[in-house]
Enzyme design. Structure first.
Site, PDB file in Angstrom:
ATOM      1  N   THR A  25       0.846  -1.196   0.000  1.00 26.23           N
ATOM      2  CA  THR A  25       0.000   0.000   0.000  1.00 26.23           C
ATOM      3  C   THR A  25       0.879   1.243   0.000  1.00 26.23           C
ATOM      4  OG1 THR A  25      -1.873  -1.072   1.061  1.00 26.23           O
ATOM      5  CG2 THR A  25      -1.674   1.303   1.369  1.00 26.23           C
ATOM      6  N   GLN A  98      -4.351  -7.418  -6.303  1.00 29.07           N
ATOM      7  CA  GLN A  98      -4.842  -7.896  -5.012  1.00 29.07           C
ATOM      8  C   GLN A  98      -6.195  -7.241  -4.707  1.00 29.07           C
ATOM      9  OE1 GLN A  98      -3.413  -6.773  -0.993  1.00 29.07           O
ATOM     10  NE2 GLN A  98      -2.757  -8.909  -0.821  1.00 29.07           N
ATOM     11  N   HIS A 174      -7.186 -10.910  -0.941  1.00 26.70           N
ATOM     12  CA  HIS A 174      -6.523 -10.557   0.317  1.00 26.70           C
ATOM     13  C   HIS A 174      -7.349 -11.119   1.471  1.00 26.70           C
ATOM     14  CE1 HIS A 174      -4.057  -8.633   3.156  1.00 26.70           C
ATOM     15  NE2 HIS A 174      -4.121  -7.376   2.761  1.00 26.70           N
ATOM     16  N   ASN A 177      -3.834 -10.346   7.162  1.00 27.69           N
ATOM     17  CA  ASN A 177      -3.623  -9.104   7.920  1.00 27.69           C
ATOM     18  C   ASN A 177      -4.879  -8.600   8.622  1.00 27.69           C
ATOM     19  OD1 ASN A 177      -1.004  -9.301   7.123  1.00 27.69           O
ATOM     20  ND2 ASN A 177      -1.085  -7.657   5.609  1.00 27.69           N
ATOM     21  N   TYR A 179      -8.011  -8.198   7.763  1.00 26.79           N
ATOM     22  CA  TYR A 179      -9.062  -7.441   7.100  1.00 26.79           C
ATOM     23  C   TYR A 179     -10.313  -8.326   7.020  1.00 26.79           C
ATOM     24  CZ  TYR A 179      -5.399  -4.037   6.289  1.00 26.79           C
ATOM     25  OH  TYR A 179      -4.397  -3.121   6.478  1.00 26.79           O
ATOM     26  N   ARG A 226      -4.044 -14.774  -0.340  1.00 27.39           N
ATOM     27  CA  ARG A 226      -3.034 -14.468   0.667  1.00 27.39           C
ATOM     28  C   ARG A 226      -3.589 -14.729   2.062  1.00 27.39           C
ATOM     29  NH1 ARG A 226       0.319  -8.863   2.134  1.00 27.39           N
ATOM     30  NH2 ARG A 226       2.374  -9.816   2.017  1.00 27.39           N
ATOM     31  N   ASN A 234      -3.360  -5.262  13.165  1.00 33.01           N
ATOM     32  CA  ASN A 234      -4.687  -4.648  13.283  1.00 33.01           C
ATOM     33  C   ASN A 234      -5.416  -5.075  14.559  1.00 33.01           C
ATOM     34  OD1 ASN A 234      -4.875  -2.869  11.060  1.00 33.01           O
ATOM     35  ND2 ASN A 234      -5.246  -4.589   9.663  1.00 33.01           N
ATOM     36  N   GLY A 320       8.811  -7.517  -0.176  1.00 29.96           N
ATOM     37  CA  GLY A 320       8.031  -6.310  -0.013  1.00 29.96           C
ATOM     38  C   GLY A 320       8.868  -5.057  -0.082  1.00 29.96           C
ATOM     39  N   ARG A 321       9.285  -4.561   1.075  1.00 26.45           N
ATOM     40  CA  ARG A 321       9.980  -3.269   1.122  1.00 26.45           C
ATOM     41  C   ARG A 321      11.227  -3.183   0.246  1.00 26.45           C
ATOM     42  NH1 ARG A 321       9.295  -0.161   6.820  1.00 26.45           N
ATOM     43  NH2 ARG A 321       7.013  -0.174   6.853  1.00 26.45           N
TER      44      ARG A 321
END
Length: 365
Positions: A25, A98, A174, A177, A179, A226, A234, A320-321
């Site tokens: 994101t 995603q 997704h 995480n 959600y 995922r 969260n 990722g990063r």
């Protein structure tokens, strides 16, 4: 032994290597919650990945949870995303979108007519989101009624079709995480009764129905998912029996012919083997119960990614990063070149700085 840099057949799609750009994101959607020219360039720069998975993209206006995140629920968004896929494909890349619904991790100011966020529950987590007024506590949610669930599943199916219409090679649902979909999965959140609450089979029902609908619409070989069995991201405690829950889920997914399961190992952005876990989670047992393509994620570097591939513990590794600050990450990993430092203060929102202006090995000589 297979290598991280070997080609790989992912369902119906040929990948140049086994390196995946994880969904990230960046909060840079333009008016209409569409990707703009900077986003086109951002993904084009990273097309050497075997597969790019886009930033999480909401399936409906009710699915949004953060300021300036893109959607895939109207024709204007489809047209804008097509510019992104055209650019990536022109560079020889492959790209999945995603699909995202945040559930209770949202704020009423981001939702149509100031609506309450929806979830499996009406309990509000102690979590924050980003709004037009800055960081704010998430709003109190309401529990979806059972008769609203078919419409939610239809939103996922429609979003998958829109993604294909926008030129994507496939989609990733997704369900990680914490959600919306994971809010139904976990007994730490899901306190409902009826067909979508209580037993493991009932709590997994929504995810299975979503993946069936998406696969029926665009094909299982173009559909991934995922999962994050052990994360507490969260403000969401782990399920009381994550091994049994996620084992059941992947068994239900196995017959659908999915392109892959993408697993966040351990804590999102943290330890792969959290110290506070009551018992270690057995990812290998999960993989065996699924039986298909297995993608791992969470803090991998070149050496441990190579070990995961060579040892048969994974088919693909998502980074990722490192992909944020290194558009040419594949080359840097192959050559053992140093990585650019990450500009942490430019991760979310803003313009080109910290987004499309990271140097490549070619531009730095």
């Amino acid at each position: 032994m297979p290598s991280l840099f070997d080609p790989f057949r992912l369902g119906e799609i040929a990948l140049h290597n086994r390196i995946v750009m994880a969904p990230l994101t960046r909060n840079r959607a333009v008016a209409g919650l569409k990707p703009g020219p900077l986003t086109v360039e951002y993904y084009r720069q990273r097309a050497s990945a075997g597969l790019i998975i886009t930033e999480a993209t909401q399936i409906s206006p009710m699915g949004q949870g953060y300021l300036d995140t893109p959607g895939i629920h109207n024709a204007q968004q489809v047209a804008a995303w097509h510019k992104v896929t055209d650019a990536v494909h022109a560079e020889g890349g492959r790209m999945f979108m995603q699909l995202w619904h945040v559930g209770r991790i949202s704020h009423s100011s981001l939702l149509p007519d100031g609506a309450m966020p929806v979830s499996s529950t009406n309990r509000r987590p102690n979590a924050m989101t980003f709004t037009a007024d800055g960081f704010a506590a998430v709003s109190e949610p309401r529990a979806l009624r059972d008769d609203e669930i078919p419409g939610l599943v239809a939103d996922y199916r429609r979003a998958a079709r829109h993604a294909i219409d926008a030129g994507f090679d496939g989609i990733e649902v997704h369900a990680a995480n914490n959600y919306l979909l994971e809010q139904f999965l976990r007994d730490s959140v899901n306190d409902r009764s009826g067909p979508y609450g209580g037993s493991i089979a009932n709590r997994a029902r929504l995810v299975v129905e979503v993946m069936q609908a998406v696969g029926n619409e665009i094909g299982g070989g173009r559909s991934g998912i995922r999962l994050s069995p052990m994360t507490t991201f969260n403000d969401t405690p782990r399920d009381s029996d994550p091994q049994a829950l996620y084992g059941h889920l992947v068994e239900q997914l196995a017959p659908l012919g999915l392109a892959y399961v993408h697993v966040v190992e351990g804590e999102t952005g943290g330890a792969r083997a959290p110290d506070d876990a009551p018992v270690p989670f057995d990812y290998e047992a999960l993989r065996k119960r699924f039986g298909g393509c297995w993608m791992v994620n969470n803090g991998y570097g070149r050496d441990d990614a190579e070990q995961a591939i060579a040892g048969g513990r994974a088919d693909l590794v998502a980074f990722g990063r490192p992909f944020i600050s290194n558009p040419d990450l594949v080359r840097r990993l192959r050559d053992g070149a140093p990585l650019n430092p990450l500009q942490e203060d430019k991760l979310y929102g803003g313009g080109a700085e910290g987004y499309t202006d990271y140097p490549t090995l070619d531009t730095t000589g």
